[in-house]
Design a protein around this motif. Structure first.
Motif, PDB file in Angstrom:
ATOM      1  N   ARG A 107       5.463   7.540  11.468  1.00  0.00           N
ATOM      2  CA  ARG A 107       5.565   6.091  11.373  1.00  0.00           C
ATOM      3  C   ARG A 107       4.671   5.437  12.428  1.00  0.00           C
ATOM      4  NH1 ARG A 107       9.712   3.457   8.718  1.00  0.00           N
ATOM      5  NH2 ARG A 107       9.597   1.820  10.290  1.00  0.00           N
ATOM      6  N   GLU A 108       4.244   4.193  12.123  1.00  0.00           N
ATOM      7  CA  GLU A 108       3.343   3.479  13.023  1.00  0.00           C
ATOM      8  C   GLU A 108       3.903   2.105  13.363  1.00  0.00           C
ATOM      9  OE1 GLU A 108      -0.818   5.390  11.224  1.00  0.00           O
ATOM     10  OE2 GLU A 108      -0.304   3.281  10.859  1.00  0.00           O
TER      11      GLU A 108
ATOM     12  N   ASN B  74       0.859  -1.183   0.000  1.00  0.00           N
ATOM     13  CA  ASN B  74       0.000   0.000   0.000  1.00  0.00           C
ATOM     14  C   ASN B  74       0.892   1.228   0.000  1.00  0.00           C
ATOM     15  OD1 ASN B  74      -2.714  -1.146   2.207  1.00  0.00           O
ATOM     16  ND2 ASN B  74      -1.931  -1.976   0.299  1.00  0.00           N
TER      17      ASN B  74
ATOM     18  N   ASP C 128       4.678  -1.422   8.627  1.00  0.00           N
ATOM     19  CA  ASP C 128       4.974  -0.048   8.221  1.00  0.00           C
ATOM     20  C   ASP C 128       6.422   0.107   7.769  1.00  0.00           C
ATOM     21  OD1 ASP C 128       4.140   2.692   7.944  1.00  0.00           O
ATOM     22  OD2 ASP C 128       5.442   3.152   9.633  1.00  0.00           O
ATOM     23  N   ASP C 129       6.597   0.760   6.604  1.00  0.00           N
ATOM     24  CA  ASP C 129       7.932   1.106   6.111  1.00  0.00           C
ATOM     25  C   ASP C 129       7.908   2.542   5.584  1.00  0.00           C
ATOM     26  OD1 ASP C 129      10.635   0.669   5.500  1.00  0.00           O
ATOM     27  OD2 ASP C 129      10.173   0.029   3.460  1.00  0.00           O
ATOM     28  N   SER C 130       7.201   3.411   6.318  1.00  0.00           N
ATOM     29  CA  SER C 130       7.016   4.794   5.878  1.00  0.00           C
ATOM     30  C   SER C 130       8.239   5.637   6.215  1.00  0.00           C
ATOM     31  CB  SER C 130       5.774   5.388   6.549  1.00  0.00           C
ATOM     32  OG  SER C 130       4.627   4.585   6.288  1.00  0.00           O
TER      33      SER C 130
ATOM     34  N   VAL D 142       3.542   7.286   2.897  1.00  0.00           N
ATOM     35  CA  VAL D 142       3.261   6.039   3.616  1.00  0.00           C
ATOM     36  C   VAL D 142       3.495   4.840   2.707  1.00  0.00           C
ATOM     37  CG1 VAL D 142       1.406   4.644   4.620  1.00  0.00           C
ATOM     38  CG2 VAL D 142       1.644   7.041   5.263  1.00  0.00           C
TER      39      VAL D 142
ATOM     40  N   TYR E 290       0.349  -6.025   8.506  1.00  0.00           N
ATOM     41  CA  TYR E 290       0.240  -4.626   8.060  1.00  0.00           C
ATOM     42  C   TYR E 290       1.484  -3.926   8.597  1.00  0.00           C
ATOM     43  CZ  TYR E 290      -2.286  -0.284   6.871  1.00  0.00           C
ATOM     44  OH  TYR E 290      -2.698   0.910   6.313  1.00  0.00           O
TER      45      TYR E 290
ATOM     46  N   ASP F 210       3.416  -1.991  13.767  1.00  0.00           N
ATOM     47  CA  ASP F 210       2.816  -2.938  12.827  1.00  0.00           C
ATOM     48  C   ASP F 210       1.484  -3.465  13.360  1.00  0.00           C
ATOM     49  OD1 ASP F 210       5.097  -2.588  11.294  1.00  0.00           O
ATOM     50  OD2 ASP F 210       6.112  -4.330  12.167  1.00  0.00           O
TER      51      ASP F 210
ATOM     52  N   LYS G 175       3.200   0.519   3.212  1.00  0.00           N
ATOM     53  CA  LYS G 175       2.871  -0.625   4.061  1.00  0.00           C
ATOM     54  C   LYS G 175       3.078  -1.913   3.264  1.00  0.00           C
ATOM     55  CE  LYS G 175       0.904   1.907   7.457  1.00  0.00           C
ATOM     56  NZ  LYS G 175       1.304   1.927   8.877  1.00  0.00           N
ATOM     57  N   TYR G 176       3.621  -2.941   3.924  1.00  0.00           N
ATOM     58  CA  TYR G 176       3.741  -4.270   3.324  1.00  0.00           C
ATOM     59  C   TYR G 176       2.751  -5.206   3.999  1.00  0.00           C
ATOM     60  CZ  TYR G 176       8.093  -2.334   1.509  1.00  0.00           C
ATOM     61  OH  TYR G 176       9.015  -1.540   0.890  1.00  0.00           O
ATOM     62  N   LEU G 177       2.103  -6.053   3.170  1.00  0.00           N
ATOM     63  CA  LEU G 177       1.041  -6.919   3.681  1.00  0.00           C
ATOM     64  C   LEU G 177       1.289  -8.375   3.263  1.00  0.00           C
ATOM     65  CD1 LEU G 177      -0.275  -3.967   2.707  1.00  0.00           C
ATOM     66  CD2 LEU G 177      -2.326  -5.010   3.672  1.00  0.00           C
TER      67      LEU G 177
END
Length: 257
Positions: A166-167, A119, A154-156, A126, A152, A169, A128-130
């Motif tokens: 950043r968030e 995403n 995060d790689d932002s 942003v 979900y 996971d 995101k890898y899923l």
């Protein structure tokens, strides 16, 4: 003019993305135009803004599975939140049945796959890898129904890049589907997806609420390639904002090629 430029850019993207025809088992590309009034999350000022959304999407099946990609160009009719922004998603599914050369699954589960999604949001920087699994469901009358259960991750780039914080996971559960039907001599389709993404925290320790997003479309087939209809969007805790629950109907035009 902006919408026409967006449509042309997306069409070129789809043409570049699609592999050579002889390698595909099936292929479907669509160009969407949507117009409606969307909620602005409270962290972006709140209120509502009319949006024109141009979407290009492409899906195909090949020897080992299937791929799906879409790109949104969001153009708010009012300055501020999403006055011109891009958002895209890509999912590659590797079918265990195709890889093994025999049916993997049984009963309601027609196939099991390994799926990897990405995403991407432009303005918020942003990514995101899923990674996860896909259960392809055997539901009577449905063209397809897929249940994805993924991480979900995060790689932002974060606030240092001018983007969103950043968030931590989390996880996602997503049901995508298409159910064609006829009324008299007219062809219709009910299709879309419903996703739930779990809560997480941003780098400042603030809670990002889990959200439920449902985007069913009701389409009427006007010609062989042209569809008209509506998309209903229900977004509980929009973009992780517990103060914003969106319920809206957007006009929809789809060109299939």
């Amino acid at each position: 003019m902006r919408a026409l430029a967006s449509a042309a850019a997306i069409a070129l993207l789809l043409a570049a993305y699609a592999p050579s025809g002889h390698a595909l088992e099936w292929s479907d590309s669509e160009l969407h135009l949507q117009y409606g009034q969307l909620d602005v999350p409270s962290f972006a000022g709140g209120g509502k803004a009319k949006h024109l959304i141009t979407t290009g999407q492409h899906a195909h099946g090949w020897k080992y599975g299937d791929n799906f990609v879409f790109l949104d160009m969001l153009d708010s009719r009012e300055s501020g939140f999403q006055d011109f922004d891009f958002y895209g998603e890509w999912y590659s599914n590797f079918s265990l049945s195709k890889i093994a050369g025999r049916k993997i699954g049984g009963g309601l589960i027609a196939d099991i796959g390994l799926v990897l999604g990405i995403n991407w949001a432009d303005d918020a920087n942003v990514v995101k890898y899923l990674p996860g699994i896909r259960l392809s469901l055997d539901l009577k009358g449905f063209a397809f129904a897929n249940l994805d259960i993924t991480g979900y991750i995060d790689d932002s780039k974060g606030v240092a890049s001018g983007g969103a914080p950043r968030e931590s996971d989390s996880f996602m559960v997503d049901l995508s589907f298409a159910r064609p039907f006829t009324l008299g001599r007219q062809n219709f389709s009910l299709e879309g997806h419903i996703e739930y993404i779990g809560s997480r925290k941003n780098r400042f320790g603030d809670k990002v609420d889990g959200w439920l997003l449902a985007q069913p479309q009701l389409r009427w087939r006007v010609t062989e390639r042209l569809w008209m209809g509506i998309e209903y969007q229900h977004w509980m805790n929009k973009l992780g904002d517990g103060a914003t629950d969106e319920n809206t109907v957007q006009a929809l035009l789809v060109w299939q090629f």
